[in-house]
Write a protein that holds these residues in place. Structure first.
Motif, short mmCIF file in Angstrom:
data_model
loop_
_atom_site.label_atom_id
_atom_site.label_comp_id
_atom_site.label_asym_id
_atom_site.label_seq_id
_atom_site.Cartn_x
_atom_site.Cartn_y
_atom_site.Cartn_z
N GLY A 28 18.12 18.72 -3.32
CA GLY A 28 18.42 18.28 -2.36
C GLY A 28 17.97 18.85 -1.21
O GLY A 28 18.45 18.44 -0.10
N VAL A 29 16.73 19.43 -1.30
CA VAL A 29 16.10 19.85 -0.18
C VAL A 29 14.82 18.71 0.20
O VAL A 29 14.16 18.46 -0.87
CB VAL A 29 15.56 21.39 -0.54
CG1 VAL A 29 14.63 21.97 0.97
CG2 VAL A 29 16.66 22.12 -0.63
N THR A 30 15.00 18.47 1.33
CA THR A 30 13.94 17.44 1.54
C THR A 30 12.63 17.96 2.06
O THR A 30 12.43 19.13 2.55
CB THR A 30 14.37 16.64 2.94
OG1 THR A 30 15.68 16.04 2.86
CG2 THR A 30 13.27 15.61 3.31
N LEU A 31 11.44 17.38 1.51
CA LEU A 31 10.17 17.96 1.78
C LEU A 31 9.41 16.95 2.67
O LEU A 31 9.71 15.54 2.46
CB LEU A 31 9.41 17.94 0.41
CG LEU A 31 9.59 19.06 -0.32
CD1 LEU A 31 8.92 18.87 -1.83
CD2 LEU A 31 9.14 20.48 0.18
N SER A 32 8.89 17.28 3.68
CA SER A 32 8.53 16.24 4.85
C SER A 32 7.05 16.51 4.99
O SER A 32 6.54 17.78 4.92
CB SER A 32 9.31 16.09 6.04
OG SER A 32 9.35 17.39 6.51
N GLY A 33 6.01 15.47 5.37
CA GLY A 33 4.79 15.64 5.58
C GLY A 33 3.99 16.22 4.51
O GLY A 33 4.27 15.72 3.19
N GLY A 34 2.86 16.58 4.69
CA GLY A 34 1.75 16.94 3.58
C GLY A 34 0.80 15.84 3.40
O GLY A 34 1.26 14.87 3.55
N SER A 35 -0.43 16.28 3.10
CA SER A 35 -1.54 15.37 2.81
C SER A 35 -2.27 15.69 1.90
O SER A 35 -2.62 17.18 1.81
CB SER A 35 -2.09 14.98 4.34
OG SER A 35 -2.90 16.13 4.66
N VAL A 36 -2.99 14.90 1.11
CA VAL A 36 -4.01 15.30 0.19
C VAL A 36 -5.39 14.26 0.44
O VAL A 36 -5.10 13.03 0.73
CB VAL A 36 -3.46 15.01 -1.06
CG1 VAL A 36 -4.52 14.95 -2.36
CG2 VAL A 36 -2.28 15.84 -1.39
N THR A 37 -6.47 14.81 0.33
CA THR A 37 -7.70 14.14 0.46
C THR A 37 -8.74 13.99 -0.79
O THR A 37 -8.36 15.06 -1.53
CB THR A 37 -8.21 14.75 1.48
OG1 THR A 37 -9.05 15.87 1.52
CG2 THR A 37 -7.68 14.32 2.97
N ASN A 38 -9.52 12.83 -0.77
CA ASN A 38 -10.43 12.90 -1.83
C ASN A 38 -11.56 13.94 -1.51
O ASN A 38 -12.07 13.82 -0.49
CB ASN A 38 -10.81 11.39 -1.84
CG ASN A 38 -11.66 11.01 -2.83
OD1 ASN A 38 -12.46 12.08 -3.26
ND2 ASN A 38 -11.83 9.72 -3.24
#
Length: 376
Positions: free
Chosen positions: A259-269
């Protein structure tokens, strides 16, 4: 041109290459055997053999190499048990390659050896991309498939018109080893190493890529059993890295991580720094984090699961106390003057909070303190 009950071709000089452009025959229960450390090249349009439950072409253990080069054709007729016999037996320490055609089954190295490397199937070879066409491929023991990739658009391959199998449990080391000559840097994502018109058996877990990939690439072998033909495919994937961490939203005590929201974050090649699409989620969504600060595991699942791996990391989660409500009731309502009554206070968490509240409740008569009772 050979025709005899038992035929042996000895290429004694290891540097020699004996080329036969005619037809090669055996009869009855006999095979013709390649011996010696040199190379034998068959280019005849009908390098044929007739056999009875035996491999008509046997490459003796440690006996150099045999190449069936285009337009070479090797055929045979099995009068006893077509399903259990084969056109070629590649013993340990030997190589069979080329770009010709074996019209019937092809059996690779059933014997293991403590002193010799496994038998090798090498389609193409000699700096040219080639396709070795076989009527059926049966791999067992410690087998090696050797592939030359001379440009980034193609690779050697084995094409089977029938069953391809790498059975489990046949030999102590039942691994198909894939070796890429020259450790090339591959531009494509998928390279077909084998195709089969009917089916491919075995498990990709029995296949390994012995060639170390260049920096920035990951090699893996998978069976593609969807559609026709079935395929054994070399996947080239690229390492991904988490560029920025996601942020966990507000958490209330008693609330599971789901029930906890995760927002954002990014992954790159890791190969070219381009973004890798996908989603972050808690690794254990049913976990109820403790009050206050904690560190929780998060996984990133890429949209393209073939070429990019699942990644794990951690994020900080801060859990605030849950709000509560309290209902007070009386054992007798209305009460009778002079008769004791029991007052009950029920304390409950407010959603999304959960759990059993602890602490005490002060009872008062108006502003007059009566008593303090612990929650049970």
């Amino acid at each position: 041109y050979l025709r005899a009950p038992s035929s042996y071709i000895d290429v004694v000089n290891a540097a020699a290459n004996l080329t036969l452009s005619g037809s090669c025959f055996t009869t009855n229960n006999n095979a013709w055997v390649k011996r010696g450390p040199g190379r034998l090249t068959l280019t005849g349009t009908a390098a044929t053999a007739t056999q009875n439950n035996r491999a008509p072409l046997l490459i003796d253990a440690g006996a150099g190499s045999v190449f069936l080069n285009s337009p070479g054709l090797l055929t045979f007729v099995d009068t006893i048990n077509p399903a259990s016999s084969s056109a070629v037996k590649v013993n340990p320490g030997t190589v069979f390659g080329g770009d010709g055609t074996i019209a019937r089954g092809f059996l690779e190295g059933i014997a293991n050896s403590a002193t010799l490397p496994a038998g090798v199937i090498a389609p193409g070879q000699d700096g040219q991309v080639g396709t070795l066409t076989v009527g059926g491929l049966f791999l067992r023991g410690t087998n090696t498939l050797l592939y030359d990739i001379v440009d980034t658009a193609n690779c050697d391959r084995i094409v089977s018109t029938n069953f391809i199998n790498t059975p489990a449990g046949v030999a102590p080391d039942n691994i198909v080893h894939v070796v890429l000559n020259g450790s090339p840097t591959l531009a494509n994502e998928h390279y077909t190493l084998m195709t089969a018109g009917v089916s491919i058996g075995g498990s990709a877990a029995n296949c390994t890529v012995d060639t170390a990939p260049p920096s920035g690439q990951i090699y893996s072998i998978v069976y593609d059993t969807v559609g026709t033909p079935k395929k054994l495919v070399l996947h080239v994937s690229y390492p991904a890295m988490i560029e920025t961490l996601p942020t966990a939203g507000a958490a209330i005590f008693g609330q599971p991580l789901s029930g906890v929201t995760l927002s954002g974050g990014s992954v790159t090649n890791g190969n070219d720094a381009s973004p890798v699409p996908g989603t972050f989620a808690f690794t254990s969504p049913a976990t109820v984090p403790p009050l206050g600060f904690s560190t929780q595991s998060v996984k990133f699942t890429p949209t393209d699961t073939i070429n990019f791996p699942t990644l794990t990391t951690t994020v900080d989660v801060i859990v605030d106390p849950a709000n509560t409500t309290m209902l007070v009731g009386s054992a007798a309502n209305p009460a009778v003057e002079g008769v004791n009554v029991t007052l009950t206070a029920t304390v409950s968490p407010v959603a999304p909070g959960a759990g059993i509240p602890t602490g005490t409740v002060d009872f008062k008569d108006g502003g007059v303190y009566l008593t303090t009772v612990g929650l049970v």
